[in-house]
Design an enzyme around this catalytic site. Structure first.
Site, PDB file in Angstrom:
ATOM      1  N   ILE A  90     -22.272  54.639 -23.161  1.00 37.20           N
ATOM      2  CA  ILE A  90     -21.620  55.901 -22.800  1.00 37.20           C
ATOM      3  C   ILE A  90     -21.182  56.647 -24.052  1.00 37.20           C
ATOM      4  CG2 ILE A  90     -19.265  54.959 -22.590  1.00 37.20           C
ATOM      5  CD1 ILE A  90     -19.077  56.605 -19.918  1.00 37.20           C
ATOM      6  N   CYS A  91     -21.208  57.973 -23.975  1.00 38.28           N
ATOM      7  CA  CYS A  91     -20.656  58.833 -25.025  1.00 38.28           C
ATOM      8  C   CYS A  91     -19.920  59.977 -24.316  1.00 38.28           C
ATOM      9  CB  CYS A  91     -21.744  59.331 -25.981  1.00 38.28           C
ATOM     10  SG  CYS A  91     -22.953  60.446 -25.243  1.00 38.28           S
ATOM     11  N   ARG A  92     -19.804  61.126 -24.924  1.00 41.88           N
ATOM     12  CA  ARG A  92     -19.077  62.230 -24.301  1.00 41.88           C
ATOM     13  C   ARG A  92     -19.846  62.817 -23.120  1.00 41.88           C
ATOM     14  NH1 ARG A  92     -18.676  67.953 -25.158  1.00 41.88           N
ATOM     15  NH2 ARG A  92     -16.602  68.689 -24.594  1.00 41.88           N
TER      16      ARG A  92
END
Length: 109
Positions: free
Chosen positions: A60-62
Protein backbone atom coordinates in the site's frame (compact mmCIF):
# COMPACT_ATOMS: atom_id res chain seq x y z
CA UNK A 1 -1.04 -6.59 -11.91
CA UNK A 2 -2.52 -8.43 -8.93
CA UNK A 3 -4.80 -6.00 -7.09
CA UNK A 4 -7.21 -6.18 -4.16
CA UNK A 5 -9.77 -3.71 -2.87
CA UNK A 6 -9.33 -2.17 0.56
CA UNK A 7 -12.36 -4.06 1.88
CA UNK A 8 -10.73 -7.36 0.88
CA UNK A 9 -7.76 -6.78 3.21
CA UNK A 10 -8.35 -8.61 6.48
CA UNK A 11 -7.04 -7.38 9.83
CA UNK A 12 -4.48 -10.20 10.04
CA UNK A 13 -3.18 -9.85 6.46
CA UNK A 14 0.45 -8.79 6.05
CA UNK A 15 0.56 -5.15 4.95
CA UNK A 16 3.64 -3.39 3.55
CA UNK A 17 3.49 0.42 3.49
CA UNK A 18 5.95 1.93 0.98
CA UNK A 19 5.18 5.62 1.60
CA UNK A 20 7.89 8.02 2.75
CA UNK A 21 8.62 8.76 6.43
CA UNK A 22 6.57 11.96 6.67
CA UNK A 23 3.51 10.17 5.27
CA UNK A 24 3.99 7.24 7.66
CA UNK A 25 4.37 9.55 10.68
CA UNK A 26 1.09 11.33 9.86
CA UNK A 27 -0.81 8.05 9.92
CA UNK A 28 -0.69 4.43 8.82
CA UNK A 29 -2.54 1.16 9.13
CA UNK A 30 -1.88 -0.44 12.48
CA UNK A 31 0.48 -3.41 12.24
CA UNK A 32 1.86 -2.50 8.81
CA UNK A 33 5.55 -2.87 8.02
CA UNK A 34 7.06 0.41 6.81
CA UNK A 35 9.78 0.36 4.16
CA UNK A 36 9.78 3.54 2.03
CA UNK A 37 10.03 2.92 -1.70
CA UNK A 38 13.17 5.10 -1.75
CA UNK A 39 14.87 2.58 0.60
CA UNK A 40 13.15 -0.58 -0.62
CA UNK A 41 16.03 -2.27 -2.43
CA UNK A 42 18.49 -1.60 0.41
CA UNK A 43 16.01 -2.82 3.05
CA UNK A 44 14.55 -5.76 1.10
CA UNK A 45 15.95 -8.19 3.69
CA UNK A 46 13.69 -6.68 6.36
CA UNK A 47 10.67 -7.65 4.28
CA UNK A 48 11.83 -11.22 3.71
CA UNK A 49 12.43 -11.62 7.46
CA UNK A 50 9.08 -10.14 8.51
CA UNK A 51 6.74 -11.47 5.83
CA UNK A 52 5.04 -14.83 6.27
CA UNK A 53 6.77 -17.47 4.15
CA UNK A 54 3.53 -18.86 2.74
CA UNK A 55 1.36 -15.75 2.89
CA UNK A 56 0.48 -12.91 0.62
CA UNK A 57 2.01 -9.44 0.93
CA UNK A 58 -0.46 -6.57 0.53
CA UNK A 59 1.41 -3.47 -0.65
CA UNK A 60 0.00 0.00 0.00
CA UNK A 61 1.00 3.62 -0.59
CA UNK A 62 -1.00 6.87 -0.75
CA UNK A 63 -3.00 6.18 -3.91
CA UNK A 64 -1.61 3.03 -5.50
CA UNK A 65 1.17 4.12 -7.85
CA UNK A 66 4.26 3.46 -5.75
CA UNK A 67 2.78 0.29 -4.31
CA UNK A 68 2.10 -0.94 -7.85
CA UNK A 69 5.82 -0.60 -8.65
CA UNK A 70 6.82 -2.55 -5.53
CA UNK A 71 4.12 -5.17 -6.16
CA UNK A 72 5.45 -5.78 -9.68
CA UNK A 73 8.99 -6.13 -8.33
CA UNK A 74 7.89 -8.64 -5.70
CA UNK A 75 5.88 -10.66 -8.22
CA UNK A 76 8.97 -10.78 -10.47
CA UNK A 77 10.86 -12.24 -7.48
CA UNK A 78 8.26 -15.00 -7.25
CA UNK A 79 6.54 -13.56 -4.18
CA UNK A 80 2.76 -13.61 -3.76
CA UNK A 81 2.09 -9.85 -3.62
CA UNK A 82 -0.92 -7.68 -4.40
CA UNK A 83 -1.42 -3.95 -4.76
CA UNK A 84 -4.07 -2.41 -2.48
CA UNK A 85 -6.25 -0.45 -4.93
CA UNK A 86 -6.59 3.23 -4.07
CA UNK A 87 -4.04 3.06 -1.26
CA UNK A 88 -4.28 4.80 2.08
CA UNK A 89 -6.65 7.43 0.69
CA UNK A 90 -9.29 4.76 0.07
CA UNK A 91 -8.29 2.95 3.28
CA UNK A 92 -9.11 6.05 5.33
CA UNK A 93 -12.25 6.88 3.30
CA UNK A 94 -13.51 3.33 3.95
CA UNK A 95 -13.27 3.97 7.69
CA UNK A 96 -10.31 1.66 8.25
CA UNK A 97 -8.18 2.75 11.23
CA UNK A 98 -5.28 5.13 10.62
CA UNK A 99 -2.90 5.62 13.57
CA UNK A 100 0.37 7.29 14.49
CA UNK A 101 3.34 5.45 16.01
CA UNK A 102 1.96 6.44 19.43
CA UNK A 103 -1.35 4.75 18.64
CA UNK A 104 -3.23 8.03 18.36
CA UNK A 105 -5.66 8.71 15.49
CA UNK A 106 -3.73 9.70 12.37
CA UNK A 107 -4.48 11.02 8.91
CA UNK A 108 -3.31 10.42 5.36
CA UNK A 109 -1.05 13.02 3.77
Amino acid sequence: MPTVAVDEVKDDDFLLDVREDDEWQAGHAQGALHIPISEFVARYGELTEAAPQDGRIHVICRSGGRSAQVTMYLVQQGIDAVNVDGGMQVWQAAGRPVVTDEGQPGHVL
